[in-house]
Write a protein that holds these residues in place. Structure first.
Motif, short mmCIF file in Angstrom:
data_model
loop_
_atom_site.label_atom_id
_atom_site.label_comp_id
_atom_site.label_asym_id
_atom_site.label_seq_id
_atom_site.Cartn_x
_atom_site.Cartn_y
_atom_site.Cartn_z
N TYR A 252 3.57 5.22 -4.89
CA TYR A 252 3.76 6.60 -4.46
C TYR A 252 5.21 6.96 -4.65
O TYR A 252 6.10 6.17 -4.33
CB TYR A 252 3.39 6.76 -2.98
N LYS B 154 0.93 9.88 -7.15
CA LYS B 154 0.17 8.71 -6.74
C LYS B 154 -0.39 8.06 -8.01
O LYS B 154 -1.06 8.72 -8.80
CB LYS B 154 -0.98 9.10 -5.81
N LYS C 130 -10.86 1.78 -2.84
CA LYS C 130 -9.52 2.34 -2.79
C LYS C 130 -8.68 1.98 -4.02
O LYS C 130 -7.60 2.49 -4.18
CB LYS C 130 -8.81 1.85 -1.53
N HIS D 166 -1.42 0.55 -6.02
CA HIS D 166 -0.96 1.90 -5.67
C HIS D 166 0.56 1.98 -5.62
O HIS D 166 1.22 1.11 -5.06
CB HIS D 166 -1.51 2.31 -4.29
N TYR E 72 -2.51 4.48 -9.46
CA TYR E 72 -3.41 3.44 -8.96
C TYR E 72 -4.28 2.93 -10.11
O TYR E 72 -4.32 3.51 -11.19
CB TYR E 72 -4.30 4.00 -7.85
N THR F 122 -4.43 4.05 2.01
CA THR F 122 -4.87 3.05 1.04
C THR F 122 -5.31 1.76 1.72
O THR F 122 -6.30 1.16 1.33
CB THR F 122 -3.72 2.75 0.04
N TYR G 26 0.40 7.62 2.88
CA TYR G 26 -0.46 7.19 1.78
C TYR G 26 -0.71 5.69 1.83
O TYR G 26 -1.81 5.24 1.53
CB TYR G 26 0.15 7.59 0.44
#
Length: 139
Positions: A65, A90, A59, A63, A92, A8, A4
């Motif tokens: 995760y 996730k 994007k 972010h 963001y 990103t 991920y």
């Protein structure tokens, strides 16, 4: 989480290295809008070239995760080999709005590496059965 993070960052080389051959092929078939046929077994380099030209998109920022819940054994099904499944949360910020998605991820072992073979967040009834099955196994 490297998968991920690479997506990103738009690090398509790393992103494609972290997915199985069938996953690379699927993404290239879905996102590559060129007239060049997708190879039967695309290499990470083939995939990275395709992603670089066809996946330019906002994007977001900030972010994070996180694997949530337990790792589960996932049996072979249709065109996916057996592996392990995990839920990944996730989070963001995109266009000033905070967002969150929960994705079911199937990982398969390839030698000493674990590669992403399938992802599903909230599969609709018309999506592939394997995505719905993965979500059901992890739920």
């Amino acid at each position: 989480m490297a998968y991920y993070t690479a997506e990103t960052a738009g690090d398509w080389d790393a992103y494609c290295e972290l997915m199985s051959v069938p996953r690379r092929k699927l993404l290239m078939e879905v996102y590559d809008e060129s007239d060049v046929p997708v190879p039967a077994e695309p290499t990470p380099e083939d995939c990275a070239k395709s992603m670089a030209k066809d996946r330019a998109r906002p994007k977001g920022t900030g972010h994070t995760y996180q694997v949530v819940g337990e790792v589960s054994e996932v049996p072979e099904s249709m065109d996916h080999p057996p592996g392990v499944g995990v839920w990944v949360m996730k989070e963001y910020t995109l266009d000033g709005e905070r967002g969150r998605t929960l994705e079911a991820v199937l990982m398969v072992q390839d030698g000493d590496k674990w590669l992403v073979d399938n992802e599903a967040d909230n599969p609709r009834a018309d999506e592939p059965t394997t995505s719905r099955r993965l979500v059901a196994i992890l739920s």
